[in-house]
Motif scaffolding. Sequence first.
Motif, PDB file in Angstrom:
ATOM      1  N   VAL A 196       0.843  -0.951   0.106  1.00 16.17           N
ATOM      2  CA  VAL A 196      -0.014   0.028  -0.068  1.00 16.17           C
ATOM      3  C   VAL A 196       0.908   1.121   0.040  1.00 16.17           C
ATOM      4  O   VAL A 196       1.799   1.330   0.925  1.00 16.17           O
ATOM      5  CB  VAL A 196      -0.958   0.021   1.063  1.00 16.17           C
ATOM      6  CG1 VAL A 196      -1.845   1.565   1.236  1.00 16.17           C
ATOM      7  CG2 VAL A 196      -1.902  -1.233   1.217  1.00 16.17           C
ATOM      8  N   ASP A 197       0.543   2.156  -0.966  1.00 18.84           N
ATOM      9  CA  ASP A 197       1.155   3.485  -1.018  1.00 18.84           C
ATOM     10  C   ASP A 197       0.568   4.489  -0.214  1.00 18.84           C
ATOM     11  O   ASP A 197      -0.470   5.076  -0.734  1.00 18.84           O
ATOM     12  CB  ASP A 197       1.840   3.964  -2.363  1.00 18.84           C
ATOM     13  CG  ASP A 197       2.445   5.135  -2.387  1.00 18.84           C
ATOM     14  OD1 ASP A 197       2.962   5.798  -1.429  1.00 18.84           O
ATOM     15  OD2 ASP A 197       2.889   5.660  -3.705  1.00 18.84           O
ATOM     16  N   TRP A 198       0.690   4.412   1.028  1.00 21.75           N
ATOM     17  CA  TRP A 198      -0.229   5.217   1.871  1.00 21.75           C
ATOM     18  C   TRP A 198      -0.203   6.699   1.686  1.00 21.75           C
ATOM     19  O   TRP A 198      -1.178   7.225   1.491  1.00 21.75           O
ATOM     20  CB  TRP A 198       0.151   5.125   3.368  1.00 21.75           C
ATOM     21  CG  TRP A 198      -0.443   3.711   3.914  1.00 21.75           C
ATOM     22  CD1 TRP A 198       0.615   2.780   4.421  1.00 21.75           C
ATOM     23  CD2 TRP A 198      -1.821   3.378   4.255  1.00 21.75           C
ATOM     24  NE1 TRP A 198      -0.361   1.587   5.024  1.00 21.75           N
ATOM     25  CE2 TRP A 198      -1.698   2.050   4.835  1.00 21.75           C
ATOM     26  CE3 TRP A 198      -2.901   4.018   3.874  1.00 21.75           C
ATOM     27  CZ2 TRP A 198      -2.799   1.488   5.166  1.00 21.75           C
ATOM     28  CZ3 TRP A 198      -3.945   3.184   4.216  1.00 21.75           C
ATOM     29  CH2 TRP A 198      -4.024   2.068   4.785  1.00 21.75           C
ATOM     30  N   PRO A 199       0.572   7.507   1.216  1.00 24.42           N
ATOM     31  CA  PRO A 199       0.443   8.732   0.604  1.00 24.42           C
ATOM     32  C   PRO A 199      -0.553   9.048  -0.414  1.00 24.42           C
ATOM     33  O   PRO A 199      -1.394   9.698  -0.512  1.00 24.42           O
ATOM     34  CB  PRO A 199       1.717   9.250   0.591  1.00 24.42           C
ATOM     35  CG  PRO A 199       2.566   8.496   1.312  1.00 24.42           C
ATOM     36  CD  PRO A 199       2.024   7.251   1.401  1.00 24.42           C
ATOM     37  N   LYS A 200      -0.384   8.124  -1.493  1.00 23.47           N
ATOM     38  CA  LYS A 200      -1.278   8.183  -2.656  1.00 23.47           C
ATOM     39  C   LYS A 200      -2.648   7.557  -2.333  1.00 23.47           C
ATOM     40  O   LYS A 200      -3.722   8.236  -2.818  1.00 23.47           O
ATOM     41  CB  LYS A 200      -0.620   7.156  -3.846  1.00 23.47           C
ATOM     42  CG  LYS A 200      -1.468   7.389  -5.029  1.00 23.47           C
ATOM     43  CD  LYS A 200      -0.801   6.280  -5.907  1.00 23.47           C
ATOM     44  CE  LYS A 200      -1.673   6.413  -7.291  1.00 23.47           C
ATOM     45  NZ  LYS A 200      -2.785   5.982  -7.198  1.00 23.47           N
ATOM     46  N   SER A 201      -2.630   6.507  -1.249  1.00 23.36           N
ATOM     47  CA  SER A 201      -4.147   6.225  -0.862  1.00 23.36           C
ATOM     48  C   SER A 201      -4.740   7.025  -0.163  1.00 23.36           C
ATOM     49  O   SER A 201      -6.253   7.400  -0.477  1.00 23.36           O
ATOM     50  CB  SER A 201      -3.820   4.616  -0.266  1.00 23.36           C
ATOM     51  OG  SER A 201      -5.177   4.385   0.383  1.00 23.36           O
ATOM     52  N   ALA A 202      -4.235   7.828   0.709  1.00 25.98           N
ATOM     53  CA  ALA A 202      -4.986   8.997   1.632  1.00 25.98           C
ATOM     54  C   ALA A 202      -5.259   9.680   0.640  1.00 25.98           C
ATOM     55  O   ALA A 202      -6.334  10.401   0.793  1.00 25.98           O
ATOM     56  CB  ALA A 202      -4.034   9.228   2.632  1.00 25.98           C
ATOM     57  N   GLU A 203      -4.423  10.261  -0.175  1.00 24.09           N
ATOM     58  CA  GLU A 203      -4.846  11.631  -1.154  1.00 24.09           C
ATOM     59  C   GLU A 203      -5.917  11.067  -2.139  1.00 24.09           C
ATOM     60  O   GLU A 203      -6.977  11.935  -2.199  1.00 24.09           O
ATOM     61  CB  GLU A 203      -3.629  11.709  -2.088  1.00 24.09           C
ATOM     62  CG  GLU A 203      -3.861  12.967  -3.216  1.00 24.09           C
ATOM     63  CD  GLU A 203      -3.902  14.138  -2.649  1.00 24.09           C
ATOM     64  OE1 GLU A 203      -4.721  15.105  -3.310  1.00 24.09           O
ATOM     65  OE2 GLU A 203      -3.238  14.234  -1.426  1.00 24.09           O
ATOM     66  N   ASP A 204      -6.145   9.802  -2.479  1.00 24.01           N
ATOM     67  CA  ASP A 204      -7.115   9.711  -3.385  1.00 24.01           C
ATOM     68  C   ASP A 204      -8.489   9.626  -2.617  1.00 24.01           C
ATOM     69  O   ASP A 204      -9.488   9.870  -2.974  1.00 24.01           O
ATOM     70  CB  ASP A 204      -7.030   8.281  -3.979  1.00 24.01           C
ATOM     71  CG  ASP A 204      -5.851   8.263  -4.935  1.00 24.01           C
ATOM     72  OD1 ASP A 204      -5.346   9.383  -5.420  1.00 24.01           O
ATOM     73  OD2 ASP A 204      -5.310   7.129  -5.129  1.00 24.01           O
ATOM     74  N   TYR A 205      -8.358   9.140  -1.361  1.00 29.11           N
ATOM     75  CA  TYR A 205      -9.763   8.795  -0.246  1.00 29.11           C
ATOM     76  C   TYR A 205     -10.157  10.177  -0.058  1.00 29.11           C
ATOM     77  O   TYR A 205     -11.521  10.520  -0.034  1.00 29.11           O
ATOM     78  CB  TYR A 205      -9.549   7.904   0.759  1.00 29.11           C
ATOM     79  CG  TYR A 205     -10.544   7.548   1.629  1.00 29.11           C
ATOM     80  CD1 TYR A 205     -11.613   6.677   1.098  1.00 29.11           C
ATOM     81  CD2 TYR A 205     -10.854   8.378   2.726  1.00 29.11           C
ATOM     82  CE1 TYR A 205     -12.704   6.440   1.848  1.00 29.11           C
ATOM     83  CE2 TYR A 205     -11.939   8.221   3.363  1.00 29.11           C
ATOM     84  CZ  TYR A 205     -12.935   7.342   2.899  1.00 29.11           C
ATOM     85  OH  TYR A 205     -14.098   7.005   3.702  1.00 29.11           O
TER      86      TYR A 205
END
Length: 477
Positions: A196-205
């Motif tokens: 999981v790429d957490w910075p990208k996942s949090a940005e998308d959500y």
Amino acid sequence: MRVAVWRRTTRPALLGLAILLGQAALSMLGNTPVQAQWGDSYQPPGNGGYSEAPMRRRPRDAYYRDDGAYARQPRYAPPQEAPRQFYWPWEDRPQQPVAPPQERTYRAPRPRSNYGTADAQRPPPAIKRRERPARTPTPPKPTIAKTAPNVQIAVFGDSLADHLAHGLEDIFEDNADIAVVDRAKGDSGLVRKDVVDWPKSAEDYLRANPKVRYALVMLGANDRQPIREGDETVDPLTDRWKALYRARIDALVKVFADHKVPLVWVGLPPMQSESLSRDLASLNDIVRDSVTKAGATYVDIWPGFVDDRDRYAASGPDPEGQIAKLRTADGVHFTKAGDRKLAHFADVELKRLMGTATPALTDQPPTATIAPAGPPSTTGPSLDGSGQPTDTATIDRQITAMLPSLPEPPGVPALPVKPAAGPVVPLGRTEVSPGGTLLTGRPRDSDNLGTVERTLVRGAAPLPQPGRADDFRWPPG
């Protein structure tokens, strides 16, 4: 010698005389049957002769019984001893004979006399049993449907963040306007971007869900492994590794700062493995430094899951103060009580952020409040000279405005506003600051007169003060 010869010659003569006398007696009796005495049976002679069966002699010490048999009678009857009243401890106390229980004879019930055909055909009355009232089952707690909550609290992280989300759901289950969104992903972390790429996942959500007002992050339990940066592989917890890990923390914190979402980063708890606990404590130091510098909130949960010696504890007090099992058997995850306690640390900071948040929770424009219709107001004369009738409430407000305001009494200090909940302090050990001073202690007063040193170090009594009990001066004062 003569006595012996006399015995040999006399015994045969006497025996022959006895036989002759017996034959003479039998001849006198004739054919009359003679019954033997002493219970011996006599058989009559056959063919004119006599039975040759020898006669049995009765023992000398025998007695006759009713059943026709002989029994030997004891020469003396021993006297019966009186029952003893005292027995030594090593003696066996004789058991008293217990009478057998008497058998009860069953008596058949007496038949009833039927006075009529109707009475004969009537069935016997039924036996009514006393029925106990059934316990009223406890109704289940009604579940509040959260169809359109205005506030969303998103939780990001690994499997420990999943426990954090469950605990927050229990806390806010009665609030229909707040929903907890579980965005945790097991086996994830900041080291492995391929999971999981957490910075990208949090940005998308956050871009797709504008109702997210608060965010919580709990990461790091799976990050004790080498970091790959391009073609470089760095061993864990080295200086280079810590620098790369700090950069990834800053990248994730920046995502929430750009969307202006308040962030609460929850630290890692101790683990059953001592080596894992030491490494996670190092990660907590890195996260605390990076998060506080970025202006976000860091929550330290380590003191809530250790004993008085700062070691891992599987059980401890829950939020209600009762001792409960907080960790599972693997020494990593939490039980349901542990979820509740874990969420309690984050809930304190969430409540603080909710109370001090200045932006509105919703993007809807404010609507006017319509007062409910009441009874018709009582009209009266106008105070402003317009002649328009005014209700009683308006008159009271105008009178209150005309009165001069009373001055505040001097010397009344304002009461401090207490927070809803304070910091969690363990009761089993003393909390000290880095300098060694107690956190809850007040600063030490300066001893300008040397009273403390003179009294506690030198042992001299303090000087008496006027009016005190140790002031013995006369006259007093």
